[in-house]
Enzyme design. Structure first.
Site, PDB file in Angstrom:
ATOM      1  N   ASP A 164     -37.219   2.108  11.917  1.00  0.00           N
ATOM      2  CA  ASP A 164     -37.788   3.503  10.861  1.00  0.00           C
ATOM      3  C   ASP A 164     -38.978   3.220  10.108  1.00  0.00           C
ATOM      4  O   ASP A 164     -39.441   2.559  10.430  1.00  0.00           O
ATOM      5  CB  ASP A 164     -36.229   3.459   9.888  1.00  0.00           C
ATOM      6  CG  ASP A 164     -36.625   4.851   9.037  1.00  0.00           C
ATOM      7  OD1 ASP A 164     -37.005   5.292   9.839  1.00  0.00           O
ATOM      8  OD2 ASP A 164     -35.564   4.851   8.281  1.00  0.00           O
ATOM      9  N   ASN A 200     -30.950  13.378  15.331  1.00  0.00           N
ATOM     10  CA  ASN A 200     -32.135  13.712  15.362  1.00  0.00           C
ATOM     11  C   ASN A 200     -32.871  14.990  16.593  1.00  0.00           C
ATOM     12  O   ASN A 200     -34.117  15.506  15.869  1.00  0.00           O
ATOM     13  CB  ASN A 200     -33.189  12.843  16.319  1.00  0.00           C
ATOM     14  CG  ASN A 200     -33.250  11.302  15.520  1.00  0.00           C
ATOM     15  OD1 ASN A 200     -32.912  10.540  16.074  1.00  0.00           O
ATOM     16  ND2 ASN A 200     -33.262  11.134  14.101  1.00  0.00           N
ATOM     17  N   ILE A 214     -26.794   3.358   6.148  1.00  0.00           N
ATOM     18  CA  ILE A 214     -26.832   2.782   8.198  1.00  0.00           C
ATOM     19  C   ILE A 214     -27.239   3.935   8.730  1.00  0.00           C
ATOM     20  O   ILE A 214     -27.179   4.291   9.709  1.00  0.00           O
ATOM     21  CB  ILE A 214     -25.263   2.652   7.225  1.00  0.00           C
ATOM     22  CG1 ILE A 214     -25.736   1.112   7.366  1.00  0.00           C
ATOM     23  CG2 ILE A 214     -24.911   2.418   9.344  1.00  0.00           C
ATOM     24  CD1 ILE A 214     -24.550   0.137   6.999  1.00  0.00           C
TER      25      ILE A 214
HETATM   26  C1  FPP Z   1     -37.656   6.770  13.369  1.00  0.00           C
HETATM   27  O1  FPP Z   1     -39.178   7.485  13.078  1.00  0.00           O
HETATM   28  C2  FPP Z   1     -38.050   6.351  14.958  1.00  0.00           C
HETATM   29  C3  FPP Z   1     -37.576   7.510  16.186  1.00  0.00           C
HETATM   30  C4  FPP Z   1     -36.558   7.956  15.512  1.00  0.00           C
HETATM   31  C5  FPP Z   1     -37.625   7.439  17.310  1.00  0.00           C
HETATM   32  C6  FPP Z   1     -37.550   5.518  17.830  1.00  0.00           C
HETATM   33  C7  FPP Z   1     -38.396   5.521  18.977  1.00  0.00           C
HETATM   34  C8  FPP Z   1     -38.660   4.224  20.188  1.00  0.00           C
HETATM   35  C9  FPP Z   1     -39.413   3.530  18.753  1.00  0.00           C
HETATM   36  C10 FPP Z   1     -38.939   4.902  20.738  1.00  0.00           C
HETATM   37  C11 FPP Z   1     -38.616   4.035  21.645  1.00  0.00           C
HETATM   38  C12 FPP Z   1     -38.798   3.869  23.070  1.00  0.00           C
HETATM   39  C13 FPP Z   1     -37.428   3.526  24.100  1.00  0.00           C
HETATM   40  C14 FPP Z   1     -37.577   3.949  25.305  1.00  0.00           C
HETATM   41  C15 FPP Z   1     -36.195   2.410  23.588  1.00  0.00           C
HETATM   42  P1  FPP Z   1     -38.865   7.974  12.172  1.00  0.00           P
HETATM   43  O2  FPP Z   1     -39.367   8.572  13.210  1.00  0.00           O
HETATM   44  O3  FPP Z   1     -37.420   8.590  11.567  1.00  0.00           O
HETATM   45  O4  FPP Z   1     -40.160   8.232  10.660  1.00  0.00           O
HETATM   46  P2  FPP Z   1     -40.081   8.280   9.472  1.00  0.00           P
HETATM   47  O5  FPP Z   1     -38.724   8.218   8.399  1.00  0.00           O
HETATM   48  O6  FPP Z   1     -41.367   8.044   8.984  1.00  0.00           O
HETATM   49  O7  FPP Z   1     -40.119   9.851   9.897  1.00  0.00           O
END
Ligand code: FPP
Length: 267
Positions: free
Chosen positions: A32, A80, A207
């Site tokens: 996150d 998402n 969670i």
């Molecule tokens: C959460 O941060 C992250 C995600 C929803 C995406 C996670 C994906 C990756 C790290 C790429 C993984 C790639 C593969 C191929 C598995 P957020 O966007 O919710 O951050 P925020 O809470 O600060 O808005």
């Protein structure tokens, strides 16, 4: 001493604190903070997701080196989809590109890759590369990487309830035969021991519909660090903290780690 040397020394010091006999076999991670990381730097959120991929690669290497056997990461939740279309499209494209570019190395490292979640709504090109990656790596036995996409813990549990209800109606099982073991055998994670440790980055203490059934007795470690800033050092801190816990599973005695299952690597 150069900054790199200082960081190396610090990591090295931390790794000395790890008890190799008590390394968790299965670690789950809620990655996150990508968006916040980028926004703080005045960059588009996509930059955070890009950096998040390189962090994931580092953490796979570190956990493998430490002796963990399974890593389960939350890459895209059922919730998402409510993000702006531009960000959803970016993430779908990112998964596709990362898989295309990394699958050979993943395979060479003898990592088995498995996608957990409902793949139905994803575009055909992503589904195709997911299926070919799973098929290419299905016999690899060094390490299991579970990537949860369009995954929701409640949805998973409801699906299991539906399957068992159908089996019961058809007479295949009696309602009285429904127990934890049978329930487990219908989960998307069937055959895999529950995670001993859940790590969530960015300081959030939720969670968020991740592995609701499987996390029942997992130790939870919250890191204040945003995922794009997470690294080997932060991972080692989580493992050291985990090793200081007394895992009693509701009893009064500390119990040993669960035993490794060969079934993780059955194709
Ligand atoms: C959460 O941060 C992250 C995600 C929803 C995406 C996670 C994906 C990756 C790290 C790429 C993984 C790639 C593969 C191929 C598995 P957020 O966007 O919710 O951050 P925020 O809470 O600060 O808005």
């Amino acid at each position: 001493m150069s900054l790199e040397k200082i960081i190396y020394k610090k990591n090295n010091d931390l790794s000395k604190k790890i008890d190799k006999q008590k390394v968790p076999e299965h670690v789950a991670i809620i990655m996150d903070g990508n968006g916040r990381w980028a926004t703080k730097k005045g960059l588009p959120r996509s930059f955070g997701h890009n950096k998040g991929v390189s962090v994931l690669k580092e953490i796979i290497k570190v956990s493998k080196k430490l002796g963990c056997k399974v890593l389960t990461v939350y890459a895209f939740s059922t919730e998402n989809w409510t993000r702006p279309t531009k960000e959803v499209d970016f993430l779908i494209n990112l998964f596709t590109e990362v898989l295309k570019n990394e699958i050979e190395e993943i395979h060479q490292e003898l990592i088995k890759i498995k996608f957990i979640g409902d793949l139905t709504p994803f575009p055909e090109n992503l589904k195709k590369i997911i299926f070919s990656s799973e098929s290419l790596t299905k016999n690899n036995k060094n390490f299991l990487l579970n990537i949860c996409v369009n995954y929701g813990g409640r949805q998973e549990i409801v699906k299991v309830a539906q399957k068992l209800a159908l089996k019961s109606i058809s007479g295949e099982i009696k309602p009285s035969e429904v127990n934890e073991e049978l329930f487990n055998s219908e989960l998307l994670t069937q055959g895999i021991n529950d995670p001993e440790l859940l790590i969530r980055t960015s300081g959030e203490k939720r969670i968020s519909n991740f592995l609701l059934w499987q996390l029942a007795y997992s130790e939870i470690y919250i890191s204040e660090v945003l995922w794009p800033d997470f690294n080997e050092n932060e991972f080692l801190k989580a493992i050291i903290d985990y090793q200081s816990r007394n895992r009693r599973f509701g009893g009064i005695e500390s119990l040993p780690n669960q035993s490794f299952k060969d079934s993780y690597f059955s194709p």
